[in-house]
Design an enzyme around this catalytic site. Structure first.
Site, PDB file in Angstrom:
ATOM      1  N   LYS A 206       0.859  -1.195   0.000  1.00 23.72           N
ATOM      2  CA  LYS A 206       0.000   0.000   0.000  1.00 23.72           C
ATOM      3  C   LYS A 206       0.888   1.236   0.000  1.00 23.72           C
ATOM      4  CE  LYS A 206      -3.560   2.425   2.580  1.00 23.72           C
ATOM      5  NZ  LYS A 206      -4.583   2.354   3.628  1.00 23.72           N
ATOM      6  N   LYS A 229       1.237  10.012   5.525  1.00 20.02           N
ATOM      7  CA  LYS A 229       1.324   8.620   5.978  1.00 20.02           C
ATOM      8  C   LYS A 229       2.621   7.965   5.504  1.00 20.02           C
ATOM      9  CE  LYS A 229      -3.704   8.167   6.507  1.00 20.02           C
ATOM     10  NZ  LYS A 229      -4.904   7.309   6.400  1.00 20.02           N
ATOM     11  N   LYS A 260      -2.186  -1.554  -3.805  1.00 22.29           N
ATOM     12  CA  LYS A 260      -3.049  -0.373  -3.727  1.00 22.29           C
ATOM     13  C   LYS A 260      -2.226   0.887  -3.784  1.00 22.29           C
ATOM     14  CE  LYS A 260      -6.064   1.877  -0.419  1.00 22.29           C
ATOM     15  NZ  LYS A 260      -6.381   1.990   0.970  1.00 22.29           N
TER      16      LYS A 260
HETATM   17  C1  PBG Z   1      -7.355   3.624   5.417  1.00 23.11           C
HETATM   18  C2  PBG Z   1      -7.763   3.315   4.031  1.00 23.11           C
HETATM   19  C3  PBG Z   1      -7.597   4.203   2.977  1.00 23.11           C
HETATM   20  C4  PBG Z   1      -8.197   3.605   1.881  1.00 23.11           C
HETATM   21  C5  PBG Z   1      -8.676   2.345   2.268  1.00 23.11           C
HETATM   22  N1  PBG Z   1      -8.379   2.182   3.619  1.00 23.11           N
HETATM   23  C6  PBG Z   1      -7.044   5.573   2.948  1.00 23.11           C
HETATM   24  C7  PBG Z   1      -5.694   5.862   3.466  1.00 23.11           C
HETATM   25  O1  PBG Z   1      -4.853   4.986   3.632  1.00 23.11           O
HETATM   26  O2  PBG Z   1      -5.463   7.034   3.738  1.00 23.11           O
HETATM   27  C8  PBG Z   1      -8.294   4.257   0.543  1.00 23.11           C
HETATM   28  C9  PBG Z   1      -9.278   3.710  -0.407  1.00 23.11           C
HETATM   29  C10 PBG Z   1      -9.600   4.610  -1.530  1.00 23.11           C
HETATM   30  O3  PBG Z   1      -8.977   5.669  -1.753  1.00 23.11           O
HETATM   31  O4  PBG Z   1     -10.545   4.260  -2.275  1.00 23.11           O
HETATM   32  N2  PBG Z   1      -6.867   2.729   6.232  1.00 23.11           N
END
Ligand code: PBG
Length: 336
Positions: A206, A229, A260
């Site tokens: 991620k 983050k 992701k």
């Molecule tokens: C947070 C989380 C995020 C998404 C899924 N779970 C956002 C982030 O990490 O800030 C993003 C999903 C999307 O943008 O469709 N734990």
């Protein structure tokens, strides 16, 4: 690649790719990848109340749903053949705290929604997000002390959250927090608590991405988030590191892994699939959805064509499935 005919024997042109493109039937015969409704996981947003569908401005066509409407969405998913929903809560600001305790409240919005959906449609797979950001007064995925995201303390909170979601009936837990060691900790807690069949889809690769913007609006985290983050999510410049993270999460007990965002990281999808052969998913995130919708609304691209092309790209890159806000629209098209 070895030429099939030597240049001497070959007529000109040596190969006519157009032969297999002549008709729909021929194109179909030689098509390498297929996208099916059963490849889709549909992320939905929850909110309190009844009979509410509250549109999210930065995600045209997506709304926050009260639990009764989430059950209607579940019915729609079942009708379309979509195998799984993934739940994300919009948390009332008053419930967001520094200790994130609402995350493991058995009666929180997500847990009530899991129970309602599983009661109505036991066969529908329900996936959850295991991360603290919807419940955190600071909008971060972890507990924060003196501006630092605490790894091990956050994991204790995530374990509590994961157990409560499993008790509520979640089929797939999706730890999206990127703390080190959370998959192993959640897996062993699940085993000890008797939740041996709950699956984990690790958000393994991620990235610290700008493509999550509309999602943070949707869950009400945008205004709160202090800083970024980057101390736990991946640097978009890195590829090899994704393989090390996937290896680690699989060894700690993840059943499936996720990359992701999706489209900007198709190379990572392919490398992960080739290296491990594990069930591999991509998350076509909110910003990817918003870009396609915005361009389509302006008449700059054909929305349906680009939607289907973007989803097929995940199959071509080796993904077994994709989390996408397009799920119901794509499923309807796939079913003709
Ligand atoms: C947070 C989380 C995020 C998404 C899924 N779970 C956002 C982030 O990490 O800030 C993003 C999903 C999307 O943008 O469709 N734990």
């Amino acid at each position: 690649m070895r030429p099939i005919l030597t240049p001497v024997q070959a007529p000109f042109p040596a190969t006519r790719h157009r032969r297999t493109k002549r008709s729909a039937a021929l194109r179909n015969l030689v098509q390498e990848n297929r996208l099916a409704v059963h490849d889709l996981i549909w992320p939905i947003f929850l909110r309190e109340g009844t009979a509410i569908e509250e549109p999210i401005a930065s995600m045209p066509g997506v709304s926050r749903l009260s639990i009764d409407r989430a059950v209607v969405a579940a019915e729609r998913a079942v009708g379309l053949g979509i195998p799984a929903l993934c739940l994300f809560p919009y948390t009332e600001p008053a419930l967001k705290t520094l200790d994130c305790a609402e995350a493991w409240n058995p009666e929180n919005l997500t847990n009530r929604a899991i129970r309602a959906i599983k009661a109505a449609f036991p066969e529908l797979v329900v996936m959850t997000d295991v991360a603290l950001d919807p419940y955190n007064a600071l909008g971060q995925d972890g507990l924060v002390r003196d501006g630092v995201i605490l790894n091990d303390e956050t994991i204790e909170a995530l374990v509590k959250m994961a157990l409560i979601q499993s008790e509520a009936g979640a089929d797939i837990l999706g730890p999206s927090d990127m703390m080190d060691g959370r998959i192993g900790a959640i897996r062993s807690a699940l085993e000890s608590a008797g939740h041996k069949d709950v699956t984990i889809m690790s958000y393994a690769a991620k990235y610290a991405s700008g493509f999550y913007g509309p999602f943070r609006d949707a869950v009400g985290a945008s205004g709160l988030l202090k800083g970024d983050k980057k101390t736990f999510q991946m640097n978009p410049a890195n590829g090899d590191e994704a393989l090390r993270l996937v290896a680690r999460d699989l060894s700690e007990g993840a059943d499936m892994v996720m990359v992701k965002p999706g489209l900007p990281y198709l190379d990572i999808c392919r490398r992960v699939k080739d290296a491990f052969g594990a069930p591999t998913f991509a998350y076509q995130v909110s910003g990817e959805y918003a870009m396609i919708k915005a361009a389509a609304q302006n008449g700059w691209v054909d929305g349906q064509t680009v939607m289907m092309e973007s989803l097929m790209a995940f199959k071509r890159a080796g993904c077994d499935g994709v989390l996408t806000y397009f799920a119901p629209e794509a499923a309807a098209l796939l079913r003709g």
